[in-house]
Design an enzyme around this catalytic site. Structure first.
Site, PDB file in Angstrom:
ATOM      1  N   HIS A 194     -24.700 -25.676  -3.947  1.00  0.00           N
ATOM      2  CA  HIS A 194     -23.682 -26.712  -4.046  1.00  0.00           C
ATOM      3  C   HIS A 194     -22.667 -26.650  -2.907  1.00  0.00           C
ATOM      4  CE1 HIS A 194     -21.457 -29.752  -6.296  1.00  0.00           C
ATOM      5  NE2 HIS A 194     -20.347 -29.050  -6.122  1.00  0.00           N
TER       6      HIS A 194
ATOM      7  N   ASP B  18      -9.927 -45.585 -24.058  1.00  0.00           N
ATOM      8  CA  ASP B  18      -9.760 -46.826 -23.293  1.00  0.00           C
ATOM      9  C   ASP B  18      -9.656 -46.570 -21.791  1.00  0.00           C
ATOM     10  OD1 ASP B  18      -7.301 -45.572 -23.361  1.00  0.00           O
ATOM     11  OD2 ASP B  18      -6.144 -47.419 -23.667  1.00  0.00           O
TER      12      ASP B  18
ATOM     13  N   SER C 113     -18.731 -32.650  -3.481  1.00  0.00           N
ATOM     14  CA  SER C 113     -18.751 -32.538  -4.936  1.00  0.00           C
ATOM     15  C   SER C 113     -17.938 -33.668  -5.565  1.00  0.00           C
ATOM     16  CB  SER C 113     -18.244 -31.154  -5.345  1.00  0.00           C
ATOM     17  OG  SER C 113     -18.432 -30.912  -6.710  1.00  0.00           O
TER      18      SER C 113
END
Length: 419
Positions: free
Chosen positions: A395, A342, A140
């Site tokens: 998953h 940023d 993951s």
């Protein structure tokens, strides 16, 4: 000290690393990792495999024996189970350690993303492996970290295995949630089909919470939206059944049972992994602000007054930092992180396109957390990637497959590139 468990010898390691790798002479933190090896092969010069856990904010597994993927890896490798910085025993970030100013805490936590994890791994590799490259297994979010590793220090890698973790290289948080909300809805529909009575159970609990104050054992109020967040588990192999059994014992007469309230607290409390909530959207941030993308993109069908009530998935919302005790100390820092514009780039598309490190990746077609479409775009954009698309596993396939998922990926690399 080495501890022997069935089929595995475990040795603890602690490393001192800079909090900010751009300031190696500044503050340091500890990073913990646990070495695992077949007891019969402890003295052999085996290749290393670094395990990169999912998350963010998840500690490495605590083995009880040589089973599953670990047992398969130990046939040929020495495995390092890394507690990524801020998790487990690696100078953990918890509500009790959030004592800085809000701006200071936000600045500090910005050093806990994948780029810093990779820099930690490189320091550890040079110490443990005498500079030799190692292999990685990224589950993951560990796959996201792998892509950052390939972008920044591919010379440290000999092969990479990724399970449910090929991130979109240019996908923003908005892109991710626009794709994953429909996936959550599909999982919810499958869950309701598997357990037909659970939709009415959720509606009844939601109606009860709307009219009454119900407290969890830690004093947090159980709200409808916190109830919805139980859906985070629905992308795992046993998630639908686990949620069903919670709801099955939700009531004692006309009140919500003590057991149910305790289980909700444990499932949604973030006590052991506040980093997961604080940094979750920032793992998609490269440049612009995420600005609470999951909250902004929340479809009306997931509203808390909608019926049937739909559980949500792996989304983090601003209300969590008001309503969940373990997250309240991080509220202001989380707001600063969500507004930051940023963020440095995590991936280098040019370097990844020219990648020569063999990468075998399992892409789960029905994955609720990592969009298959974005994963396949990345597989095509990164050199050396062989992707196996499957709907046989959810998953958590690498964990529940008894080693079969890892075995296939290792055979893929071996078949293409040799032992």
């Amino acid at each position: 000290m080495t501890v022997l468990l069935p089929g595995v010898a475990l040795t603890d390691h602690v490393f001192t690393v800079p909090l900010d790798h751009a300031d190696p002479g500044g503050e340091t933190i500890e990073v913990f990792a646990r070495e695992a090896v077949d007891p019969a092969r402890q003295g052999e010069d085996l290749p290393w495999m670094l395990f990169l856990q999912g998350g963010p904010g998840g500690k490495s597994p605590r083995p009880t024996g040589a089973d599953g993927w670990l047992g398969h890896a130990l046939r040929t490798h020495r495995v390092l189970l890394l507690d990524q910085r801020g998790t487990g025993r690696s100078t953990p970030v918890t509500a009790g350690t959030a004592s800085d100013t809000d701006a200071g805490l936000a600045a500090r936590l910005a050093h806990f993303r994948a780029d810093a994890i990779v820099a930690d791994a490189e320091l550890i590799r040079r110490e443990l492996c005498d500079g030799r490259p190692w292999e990685t297994l990224g589950q993951s979010y560990g796959g996201f970290v792998t892509l950052t590793y390939l972008s920044r220090a591919p010379e440290g890698l000999s092969a990479c295995y990724v399970t449910g973790g090929l991130a979109g290289l240019a996908a923003s948080a908005d892109d991710v949630y626009a794709r994953t909300y429909p996936r959550v809805r599909a999982k919810v529909e499958r869950y309701f089909a598997r357990h037909p009575g659970d939709s009415a159970r959720l509606d009844a609990i939601a109606d009860h919470l709307r009219d009454r104050e119900v407290l969890l054992p830690d004093g947090d109020r159980l709200t409808v939206r916190r109830l919805q967040s139980l859906g985070m588990c629905l992308g795992m192999s046993d998630g639908a059944d686990r949620l069903h059994w919670m709801l099955d014992e939700a009531w004692t007469g006309d009140r919500l049972s003590d057991l149910f309230r305790y289980e909700v607290m444990m499932a949604t409390g973030f006590v052991g992994n506040p980093l997961y909530a604080v940094l979750h959207e920032s793992i998609y941030a490269q440049g612009g602000a995420t600005a609470w993308a999951a909250h902004r993109l929340l479809p009306e069908e997931f509203a808390e007054d909608a019926r049937p009530l739909l559980p949500t998935g792996e989304m983090i919302y601003p209300w969590m930092f008001d309503e969940i005790a373990a997250l309240r100390p991080f509220k202001a820092a989380a707001e600063i992180i969500a507004a930051r514009s940023d963020w440095p780039a995590l991936y280098d598309p040019v370097r990844l396109a020219d990648n020569r490190v063999p990468v075998a990746a399992a892409v789960y077609y029905d994955d609720m957390y990592v969009d298959e479409g974005l994963s396949m775009e990345t597989a095509r954009a990164v050199g050396g990637v062989r992707a196996w698309v499957t709907n046989e596993w959810e998953h958590d396939g690498v964990r529940v497959s008894g080693g079969r998922v890892l075995a296939r990926l290792m055979e893929t690399v071996k078949g293409v590139h040799g032992p």
